[in-house]
Design a protein around this motif. Structure first.
Motif, mmCIF file in Angstrom:
data_model
loop_
_atom_site.group_PDB
_atom_site.id
_atom_site.type_symbol
_atom_site.label_atom_id
_atom_site.label_comp_id
_atom_site.label_asym_id
_atom_site.label_seq_id
_atom_site.Cartn_x
_atom_site.Cartn_y
_atom_site.Cartn_z
ATOM 1 N N GLN A 78 1.452 -23.906 19.075
ATOM 2 C CA GLN A 78 0.104 -24.499 19.030
ATOM 3 C C GLN A 78 -0.844 -23.637 18.213
ATOM 4 O OE1 GLN A 78 -1.057 -25.283 23.080
ATOM 5 N NE2 GLN A 78 0.466 -26.906 23.304
ATOM 6 N N ASP A 82 9.282 -31.840 21.503
ATOM 7 C CA ASP A 82 8.134 -31.792 22.403
ATOM 8 C C ASP A 82 8.048 -30.439 23.110
ATOM 9 O OD1 ASP A 82 8.261 -35.328 23.422
ATOM 10 O OD2 ASP A 82 7.289 -34.323 21.722
ATOM 11 N N ALA A 100 4.943 -27.640 22.844
ATOM 12 C CA ALA A 100 4.214 -27.186 24.027
ATOM 13 C C ALA A 100 4.033 -25.667 24.071
ATOM 14 C CB ALA A 100 4.940 -27.664 25.290
#
Lengths: 222, 205
Positions: A204, A195, A199
């Motif tokens: 991304q 996770d 982030a």
């Protein structure tokens, strides 16, 4: 200074490894898209760049590099040496250890699962559950080691993110899009680590070019 | 002797470090024992200990040893050169040792354990090896060594698998690649390599 060029198809987990490091490095770069189904990687102009006929390939001025982990190390050493713990004898050794662990265990275990669960249906290959199960079994033996490690430090080589963590991204991205993501979720520290990677803006950005089906369903066949 | 252990020993010899080899008997499953698991949770050899630091993965250990010993075999003072060392280290791992490994296993380990060599596996991997050697031949026709005109860990890292190739029944595979053959002969001639080869010949190895 001309921007670096990266040759390949952005959906490739190997390409993703190079791209995420370029993003982390914050340098200007240009993707030169190639077609896997068109056999671009086997053409003479590509073999001149990489005689093994593989992607990604990085061009930085006169320097041409291949092997995604070698590219990752070069880009980070040049622009963000703290991400390979340059100058820290023990720290850089830990980065190397976990990059090697990933190279020998993660790709070999996750890629067959990804091929059978995601890609197979689009390329007319029957899903071989025995292959999936065999590799899930290996993964289930690997993850406790990762869990133990990530229980004592936040990232694989210590409390800061390094190349070792980033190198896991590409294959993890697709594995976590299969129905077996729960195998990883069962290990809380591994899940938290994943996770945290997700982030990151660099992750991304690269993930935006990696649809979970490799682009097959929308007709953007790599 | 495990090719991965040999890789580490050669680097220790290169930097002239004092070291002690602690045998782990894989035939009795000692590598799966709790004591070894505490050292390397992946249950493999080699495991390297320097004071409180414990490392595994032979290429990671090798780099640590060379850096600590002040060796120039990684070329880390030059970004482009060290990148080429990394490229060919990855090629060694992914294209050379990975095809040699099943050949060594089938030709040496399987008969030792009383089984029969699977010639199909050997042939498949020999074909992959030949494809890789073609690329090596072209590279070594242009440069003295793999990463450039300087010797590096990338060259030396080939030695353990090359030792078994040169000593086995498939050595003739190299005849079609004269630059590779000459390069390997030079690697095998290094004092550090010759010292470790002697250790590999011992019955306890």
């Amino acid at each position: 200074m001309a921007p670096m060029k990266v040759y390949g198809w952005a959906v490739s987990p190997w390409m993703a490894r190079a791209l995420v490091c370029l993003e982390e490095a914050g340098v200007e770069y240009e993707i030169v898209p190639m077609s896997r189904c068109g056999g671009d990687h086997r053409r003479p102009e590509h073999l001149a760049r990489n005689p093994f006929g593989e992607i990604p390939v990085l061009e930085d001025g006169d320097l041409t590099l291949y092997q995604s982990r070698a590219i990752a190390r070069y880009v980070l050493r040049k622009y963000k040496p703290e991400l390979v713990k340059e100058g820290d004898l023990e720290g850089s050794a830990m980065v190397d250890v976990w990059m090697e662990v990933e190279a020998h265990n993660i790709e070999a275990t996750l890629w067959p699962i990804i091929r059978h669960c995601i890609i197979g249906q689009y390329v007319g290959r029957d899903r071989d559950q025995a292959v999936i199960d065999e590799n899930l079994e290996k993964l289930r033996r690997l993850l406790p080691v990762y869990e133990a490690r990530l229980s004592v430090c936040k990232y694989l080589a210590g409390d800061d993110i390094t190349a070792a963590d980033l190198c896991h991204f590409g294959f993890m991205r697709y594995f976590m899009a299969t129905e077996y993501a729960g195998v990883v979720d069962a290990f809380p520290h591994v899940k938290a680590w994943w996770d945290a990677l997700l982030a990151r803006p660099s992750v991304q950005k690269v993930m935006a070019g990696m649809p979970p089906d490799f682009g097959y369903a929308s007709g953007n066949i790599p | 002797m495990s090719t991965n252990v040999a890789r580490v020993l050669v680097c220790l010899e290169e930097v002239g470090a004092e070291y002690e080899v602690v045998p782990v008997d894989m035939t009795t499953g000692e590598h799966k024992s709790p004591a070894h698991d505490a050292r390397n949770p992946f249950g493999q050899v080699p495991v390297f200990q320097d004071g409180d630091l414990i490392l595994y993965e032979s290429r990671a250990i090798s780099k640590y040893i060379l850096r600590k010993g002040g060796s120039d075999l990684l070329r880390e003072s030059n970004l482009a050169e060290s990148a080429m060392v990394d490229v060919w280290l990855k090629v060694e791992s992914g294209h050379f040792s990975s095809t040699m490994s099943p050949i060594i296993f089938q030709c040496l380990v399987v008969p030792f354990l009383g089984g029969e060599t699977d010639t199909k596996i050997v042939q498949e991997n020999l074909e992959k090896l030949k494809t890789a050697l073609g690329v090596y031949e072209a590279r070594l026709s242009r440069f003295k060594y793999l990463a450039g005109d300087f010797v590096s860990l990338a060259d030396i890292s080939h030695f353990p698998a090359a030792y078994y190739l040169l000593g086995g029944s498939h050595t003739s595979v190299l005849d079609a690649y004269p630059h590779v053959k000459a390069w390997l002969a030079e690697v095998m001639d290094r004092p550090s390599v010759k010292k470790v080869v002697e250790l590999m010949k011992l019955p306890s190895a």
